[in-house]
Every structure is written in C-alpha cells, then in structure tokens.
Design an enzyme around this catalytic site. Structure first.
Site, PDB file in Angstrom:
ATOM      1  N   THR A  91       3.806  -7.815  -0.688  1.00 48.51           N
ATOM      2  CA  THR A  91       3.332  -7.150  -1.897  1.00 48.51           C
ATOM      3  C   THR A  91       1.837  -7.427  -1.975  1.00 48.51           C
ATOM      4  O   THR A  91       1.261  -8.012  -1.052  1.00 48.51           O
ATOM      5  CB  THR A  91       4.084  -7.670  -3.144  1.00 48.51           C
ATOM      6  OG1 THR A  91       3.660  -6.919  -4.298  1.00 48.51           O
ATOM      7  CG2 THR A  91       3.826  -9.139  -3.397  1.00 48.51           C
ATOM      8  N   ILE A 108       5.633  -0.028  -3.299  1.00 54.07           N
ATOM      9  CA  ILE A 108       4.183  -0.194  -3.232  1.00 54.07           C
ATOM     10  C   ILE A 108       3.807  -1.308  -4.189  1.00 54.07           C
ATOM     11  O   ILE A 108       4.256  -1.330  -5.336  1.00 54.07           O
ATOM     12  CB  ILE A 108       3.436   1.097  -3.644  1.00 54.07           C
ATOM     13  CG1 ILE A 108       4.014   2.323  -2.926  1.00 54.07           C
ATOM     14  CG2 ILE A 108       1.945   0.946  -3.386  1.00 54.07           C
ATOM     15  CD1 ILE A 108       3.872   2.316  -1.441  1.00 54.07           C
ATOM     16  N   CYS A 109       3.010  -2.251  -3.719  1.00 55.72           N
ATOM     17  CA  CYS A 109       2.481  -3.313  -4.561  1.00 55.72           C
ATOM     18  C   CYS A 109       3.619  -4.054  -5.274  1.00 55.72           C
ATOM     19  O   CYS A 109       4.603  -4.454  -4.651  1.00 55.72           O
ATOM     20  CB  CYS A 109       1.474  -2.723  -5.549  1.00 55.72           C
ATOM     21  SG  CYS A 109       0.482  -3.934  -6.441  1.00 55.72           S
ATOM     22  N   SER A 110       3.513  -4.233  -6.587  1.00 59.27           N
ATOM     23  CA  SER A 110       4.513  -5.008  -7.324  1.00 59.27           C
ATOM     24  C   SER A 110       5.824  -4.274  -7.517  1.00 59.27           C
ATOM     25  O   SER A 110       6.763  -4.812  -8.103  1.00 59.27           O
ATOM     26  CB  SER A 110       3.954  -5.440  -8.686  1.00 59.27           C
ATOM     27  OG  SER A 110       3.533  -4.318  -9.437  1.00 59.27           O
ATOM     28  N   GLY A 111       5.932  -3.042  -6.998  1.00 55.87           N
ATOM     29  CA  GLY A 111       7.227  -2.377  -6.971  1.00 55.87           C
ATOM     30  C   GLY A 111       8.250  -3.182  -6.187  1.00 55.87           C
ATOM     31  O   GLY A 111       9.457  -3.001  -6.366  1.00 55.87           O
TER      32      GLY A 111
END
Length: 320
Positions: free
Chosen positions: A125, A105-108
């Site tokens: 992202t 999720i996102c910057s993961g």
C-alpha cells in the site's frame, strides 16, 4: 471480442486520482483496442463525493453490477478506520465473488485486508500506511517498498500514480506490451515501472523526529552521513547517555540510533544512484565502507543489487 468490464468501487471520500488515474488508462486503451468498459459502482447506487469535492455518478449499486473482469478498490485520504465502513465492506465482499481479478489502490488494501482476502498473501500500500497495515493484519506479508504487488489473482498497489502503473500492467497482461506502451505514450506517462521498483518518493520520507534532541541528532547524521558514527558518539553529541538516547529514538522513531543511521545511509545512497552517480561514488557519499557493504544493504532492503536498482530506474526513464 467483447469488452472487459472494469468495476471501480467508489465511496464518499475516495481519493480522486486513485480512481481517475487507473480509469483513464483503461479508457485510453479503448482508443485503439475498444477493449474495456469502465463501470463505477457504489455500495448503495448513489453518487459519491471525492477527495477534491467533485461528485461522481455511478452506474448502479455494487450488488446489482453483475460480473466483472477486474474490480478496483481505490483508497482515501481519510484514515482507514473512517472510510472502511460496514457498507463498503459488504459491497466489496459482493464484488470480490464476481470478478476474475481483484485490485486495490493505496489504502484500498485495508478493505481487502478487513475481508481476509489478503491473508497469507504478499501485498503493499502507500508507504505511509504500510506499518499500520502490517500491525493490524499480521497474516499479510506486507512489502513496503514495491509500487505494486501481484499474488495470484489479487493485485495491490502503492498510492496515486502507482495506480496508473498497475493499470498499465493489467493492460499489458491483457493485450501485450505494445498496447500498454501505446497507452503510456498517449497519456505522457512512463511505460509502467516494474512492480518491484521502489516507491521512490519515500526515500526521504521516513518518520520526522518530534523530540528536539532526536531532531538535532538526526540532523547531524543527515548533514554528514559518511561519518563513522557510533551510538556512544551520538549520545555524546546530544549530551545524554546511550541508554537515554536509545529510549528517545525508540519512542520518537521506533528505531534505535544505529538503525536510523543505517536508514539515512541507505536513503542517501539511493538518491545518489537516482541522480546517476556510480555505485562507488554512492557508497562513498553515503558512508558505506565499501561497495560490497552497500550491495548487502540494498539486497537486504530491496532484494536487488545497487547496479540492478539503477538499471531499472534508468530503463524507466528511457521508456517514457
């Protein structure tokens, strides 16, 4: 049927909604399906502090967690270089070898990227991180616009609410559209937007001009996007040479003046379509000479026509 184990790798600084939003989708699915076991883990088995200051307890350390159906790696408001630590990477590497599906999720996504797990794959992202992801990891085919992307067993998503969209898509993969729709209705969210749907919130969120002259010229374009601007005219309005204006735009916005005008027109056209305007009305307001010119711009940027884009957006609204 045994429950599918969904592991969330959390860490100090994890964005709470990146973790809690998708987790709630799986928990809510259990109201009717009893299908999932949500298991938060950390690198060392200790509780972690989240972006909102609350602390989250975990079940165990990552290396003790066993097999998962799905592993989710949330993002953080911290810069990737700050939160992607050697300890987090080792934990993620361990989990990646013990799961059927791997998601971020996102910057993961930077965790998966640093491990080489996105090399040669399509990925996304949050829009504010896509440029950095592409620059740091050129082996990844970064797609900045979709809210989530699937490539094989690996799923990546944009930030925050897009994690809910992704989790709903996973529920649909596991148990069908009716199950996912029931979860969406219970949570009062959209029945998941198509993964290819644009990160709508980014339509007006390109880089903000910092230089006063660039800011002034950009403001003129936003004020009247339908005007047939030329680079020579923009330079004249700014009182500088074409060469100097181009140099300022490159330094400030990493685009040429002409590219910026095209960006503004596309953003305005997309907003008009989102507001319910026809393709012709949107093309006129945005400064495209014809509807066909706008169609070409949409296909080049999003891979779909303006009409299909609008139909997709409207169907999302109806499915809430």
């Amino acid at each position: 049927m045994s429950r599918r184990r969904i592991g969330f790798l959390v860490f100090d600084g994890v964005k709470m909604l990146d973790f809690a939003g998708p987790a709630e989708v799986f928990v809510e699915a259990n109201q009717t399906l009893d299908a999932y076991e949500v298991v938060p883990v950390s690198a060392d088995g200790r509780e972690v502090g989240t972006s909102i200051g609350a602390r989250v307890s975990v079940a165990c350390a990552a290396h003790e967690a066993g097999w998962f159906d799905t592993v989710v790696i949330p993002g953080s408001e911290l810069a990737p270089r700050e939160f992607v630590t050697p300890e987090l990477l080792e934990a993620a590497r361990s989990l990646a070898g013990r799961t059927r599906r791997l998601t971020s999720i996102c910057s993961g996504a930077f965790v998966l990227a640093e491990l080489g797990l996105l090399n040669g794959k399509r990925a996304t992202t949050h829009w504010k991180f896509t440029r950095e992801l592409a620059q740091r990891y050129p082996e990844i085919r970064v797609e900045p616009d979709p809210i989530f992307v699937r490539d094989g067993r690996v799923f990546t998503s944009a930030g925050v609410a897009a994690g809910v969209d992704l989790a709903l898509a996973l529920v649909e993969d596991d148990h069908g559209a009716d199950a996912a729709r029931a979860v969406a209705q219970s949570l009062l969210v959209y029945m998941q937007r198509s993964g290819g749907q644009s990160q709508f919130s980014a339509s007006l969120s390109g880089p903000a001009p910092r230089t006063p002259l660039v800011r002034a010229v950009a403001g003129l374009v936003w004020a009247d996007p339908a005007h047939p601007y030329t680079v020579q005219e923009l330079a004249s309005l700014g009182g500088v040479s074409v060469r100097h204006l181009t140099r300022l735009f490159r330094a400030d916005l990493e685009s040429s003046p002409a590219e910026y005008v095209a960006y503004v027109r596309f953003s305005v056209a997309r907003e008009k379509l989102d507001a319910g305007c026809t393709v012709t009305e949107s093309a006129t307001a945005a400064g495209y000479g014809t509807s066909e010119a706008m169609r070409r711009a949409f296909v080049a940027r999003l891979g779909i026509s303006p009409r299909k884009y609008q139909q997709r957006f409207r169907s999302t609204l109806r499915s809430a």
